[in-house]
Design an enzyme around this catalytic site. Structure first.
Site, PDB file in Angstrom:
ATOM      1  N   GLU A  64     -10.562   4.779   5.650  1.00 37.84           N
ATOM      2  CA  GLU A  64     -10.262   4.295   4.286  1.00 37.84           C
ATOM      3  C   GLU A  64     -11.347   3.315   3.826  1.00 37.84           C
ATOM      4  OE1 GLU A  64      -6.248   2.748   3.940  1.00 37.84           O
ATOM      5  OE2 GLU A  64      -5.456   4.275   5.293  1.00 37.84           O
ATOM      6  N   HIS A 119      -2.417  12.227   5.549  1.00 32.87           N
ATOM      7  CA  HIS A 119      -2.128  10.790   5.546  1.00 32.87           C
ATOM      8  C   HIS A 119      -0.825  10.586   4.787  1.00 32.87           C
ATOM      9  CE1 HIS A 119      -2.928   6.452   5.340  1.00 32.87           C
ATOM     10  NE2 HIS A 119      -2.583   6.514   4.083  1.00 32.87           N
ATOM     11  N   TRP A 166     -11.978   5.213   0.548  1.00 32.26           N
ATOM     12  CA  TRP A 166     -10.654   5.109  -0.083  1.00 32.26           C
ATOM     13  C   TRP A 166     -10.871   5.013  -1.590  1.00 32.26           C
ATOM     14  CZ3 TRP A 166      -7.142   7.154   2.462  1.00 32.26           C
ATOM     15  CH2 TRP A 166      -5.800   7.019   2.107  1.00 32.26           C
ATOM     16  N   MET A 177       0.856  12.641   0.245  1.00 34.91           N
ATOM     17  CA  MET A 177       1.384  13.243   1.474  1.00 34.91           C
ATOM     18  C   MET A 177       2.272  12.267   2.254  1.00 34.91           C
ATOM     19  SD  MET A 177      -1.812  15.696   2.621  1.00 34.91           S
ATOM     20  CE  MET A 177      -0.974  16.591   3.922  1.00 34.91           C
ATOM     21  N   LYS A 178       2.627  11.154   1.610  1.00 38.50           N
ATOM     22  CA  LYS A 178       3.487  10.160   2.281  1.00 38.50           C
ATOM     23  C   LYS A 178       4.965  10.522   2.136  1.00 38.50           C
ATOM     24  CE  LYS A 178       0.016   6.641   1.519  1.00 38.50           C
ATOM     25  NZ  LYS A 178      -0.504   5.612   0.594  1.00 38.50           N
ATOM     26  N   ASN A 235       1.001   4.958  10.778  1.00 35.08           N
ATOM     27  CA  ASN A 235       0.086   4.111  10.034  1.00 35.08           C
ATOM     28  C   ASN A 235       0.607   2.671  10.070  1.00 35.08           C
ATOM     29  OD1 ASN A 235      -2.133   3.737   8.212  1.00 35.08           O
ATOM     30  ND2 ASN A 235      -0.701   3.665   6.494  1.00 35.08           N
ATOM     31  N   GLU A 236      -0.263   1.742  10.474  1.00 33.56           N
ATOM     32  CA  GLU A 236       0.041   0.313  10.400  1.00 33.56           C
ATOM     33  C   GLU A 236       1.279  -0.095  11.198  1.00 33.56           C
ATOM     34  OE1 GLU A 236      -0.055  -0.695   6.202  1.00 33.56           O
ATOM     35  OE2 GLU A 236      -2.038   0.206   5.969  1.00 33.56           O
TER      36      GLU A 236
HETATM   37  O1  9MR Z   1      -4.418   3.537  -2.308  1.00 29.04           O
HETATM   38  C1  9MR Z   1      -3.074   3.914  -2.123  1.00 29.04           C
HETATM   39  C2  9MR Z   1      -2.317   3.735  -3.427  1.00 29.04           C
HETATM   40  O2  9MR Z   1      -2.818   4.605  -4.403  1.00 29.04           O
HETATM   41  C3  9MR Z   1      -0.842   3.989  -3.193  1.00 29.04           C
HETATM   42  O3  9MR Z   1      -0.120   3.700  -4.389  1.00 29.04           O
HETATM   43  C4  9MR Z   1      -0.340   3.117  -2.044  1.00 29.04           C
HETATM   44  C5  9MR Z   1       1.129   3.408  -1.742  1.00 29.04           C
HETATM   45  O4  9MR Z   1       1.306   4.742  -1.365  1.00 29.04           O
HETATM   46  O5  9MR Z   1      -1.093   3.331  -0.874  1.00 29.04           O
HETATM   47  C6  9MR Z   1      -2.460   3.070  -1.020  1.00 29.04           C
HETATM   48  O6  9MR Z   1      -3.133   3.397   0.195  1.00 29.04           O
HETATM   49  C7  9MR Z   1      -2.928   2.569   1.332  1.00 29.04           C
HETATM   50  C8  9MR Z   1      -2.980   3.465   2.549  1.00 29.04           C
HETATM   51  O7  9MR Z   1      -2.010   4.469   2.465  1.00 29.04           O
HETATM   52  C9  9MR Z   1      -2.814   2.661   3.831  1.00 29.04           C
HETATM   53  N1  9MR Z   1      -3.780   1.605   3.925  1.00 29.04           N
HETATM   54  C10 9MR Z   1      -3.844   0.723   2.761  1.00 29.04           C
HETATM   55  C11 9MR Z   1      -4.061   1.544   1.491  1.00 29.04           C
HETATM   56  C12 9MR Z   1      -4.183   0.643   0.275  1.00 29.04           C
HETATM   57  O8  9MR Z   1      -2.970   0.000   0.025  1.00 29.04           O
END
Ligand code: 9MR
Length: 356
Positions: free
Chosen positions: A259, A102, A315, A68-69, A151-152
């Site tokens: 997460e 998310h 997560w 969903m990014k 986020n972040e």
């Molecule tokens: O776990 C996620 C991984 O599968 C994806 O490839 C990555 C990029 O989209 O994002 C990871 O999730 C992150 C989350 O969106 C934000 N907090 C940190 C998580 C771990 O990197």
């Protein structure tokens, strides 16, 4: 012909047995009095019957780890890609789960075409953000329960905003507030979160975030929750986690542990930055992790008033699928199910925390 039919029946029986072994532990979401969720990677998840069976048994909330990014929703300028999100919607509706969004704006998932275009024409970015959020949140209005709107947005370590992002560089810190306003315009009932990592332990970072949150509340910027990613380590002191949770809960906002995982080894938050102090998971470590999971759940239940408990989300819930190994390039065992999808003592610890 008969032989072939018999063979087919055998194969079907076998695959049925393999895909749904009896689950002998209690269901997390049935014991919990708040939603319990996990992230999944939709493309792998939909081909994995055992993980799906476990997911349906334990969880009543789902977050997609990546699907969903922005880089997945709008990989190119040519349009939106909704297919996988629609699959997540269908899955959660079928299994009566909450779908969590998310995320809307994240430096790390901003497609390169957006960065390029914003560099060439800074005036364009705000309008793009508005249209993107309106279209996306509007499409899933009443379907996606809540969103990580930004986020972040704070620096990896210490005080201050994250500045290594096109959003901050082009729009200043106001991009965060704008994103919340656009999301609220598109779905006034959606629960809107600011989400970040290490805020449970880095007090400078936490305080920076709290200044923003309180300012938003004072000025009526529509924020409804704080997401603690809660990627923690065995040696992060409970007192520090309790302190930050308490301050955050005092805002009256929803609190999501969004997460969750608990690692043994260390890293420096950068890709490949892991240090393998532990190469093997011993019985002693498993029991220590069980205790830490229990304490985390207890803290959440004790500190966050029940009406502010948006829930706890893992997560990935299996060591097989954890992002930790891929991202930091090191071994670890951060979750409640092992590599063979067998429950770990950590799962009992989580259940103990829910029951006590
Ligand atoms: O776990 C996620 C991984 O599968 C994806 O490839 C990555 C990029 O989209 O994002 C990871 O999730 C992150 C989350 O969106 C934000 N907090 C940190 C998580 C771990 O990197």
């Amino acid at each position: 012909m008969k032989i072939y039919s018999l063979l087919l029946i055998c194969i079907l029986c076998l695959s049925a047995c393999v895909s749904t072994p009896p689950i002998t532990v209690e269901s997390l979401h049935e014991v919990a009095d708040f939603p319990v969720g996990t992230s999944v990677r939709m493309n792998e998840f939909k081909k994995d019957p055992l993980t799906r069976a476990l997911q349906q048994y334990h969880f009543d909330s789902l977050t997609t780890g990546s699907d969903m990014k922005m880089h997945k929703v709008m990989p190119t300028e040519n349009g939106y890609y909704w297919k996988v999100i629609d699959e997540a919607v269908a899955y959660t509706q079928k299994h009566e789960q909450r779908l969590f969004g998310h995320n809307l704006i994240w430096h790390s998932s901003t497609p390169s075409w957006v960065v390029k275009k914003a560099r060439q024409n800074p005036q364009w970015l705000d309008g793009f953000m508005k249209e993107y959020i309106h279209t996306y949140v509007g499409r899933y209005k009443g379907v996606v329960d809540g969103w990580d709107v930004v986020n972040e947005g704070f620096a990896t370590k210490g005080a201050g905003y994250r500045t290594d992002t096109i959003w901050y560089q082009t729009l200043g810190p106001e991009y965060i507030e704008k994103a919340f306003r656009y999301a609220h315009e598109a779905d006034p009932d959606a629960i809107l979160f600011y989400n970040d990592f290490n805020i449970e332990r880095d007090l400078e970072k936490f305080n920076s975030m709290m200044v923003m949150v309180k300012d938003f509340q004072a000025r009526g910027v529509p924020i409804s929750g704080i997401g603690f990613q809660m990627h923690i380590r065995m040696d992060i002191p409970n007192e520090v986690i309790a302190h930050t949770l308490k301050q955050a809960a005092a805002t009256g906002l929803q609190i999501h542990l969004s997460e969750v995982d608990i690692i043994f080894n260390t890293h420096d938050d950068s890709r490949g930055g892991g240090i393998e102090n532990h190469r093997q998971l011993t019985e002693e470590m498993k029991l220590a992790q069980k205790k830490k999971y229990k304490e985390l759940v207890q803290m959440y239940r004790e500190i966050v008033p029940s009406e502010q408990q948006y829930g706890i989300t893992f997560w990935s819930f299996t060591d097989r699928d954890t992002w930790i190994r891929r991202f930091f390039n090191m071994i670890d065992w951060p979750t409640i199910y092992d590599d063979d999808l067998k429950p770990k003592p950590a799962l009992d610890g989580f259940l103990d925390g829910l029951r006590d």
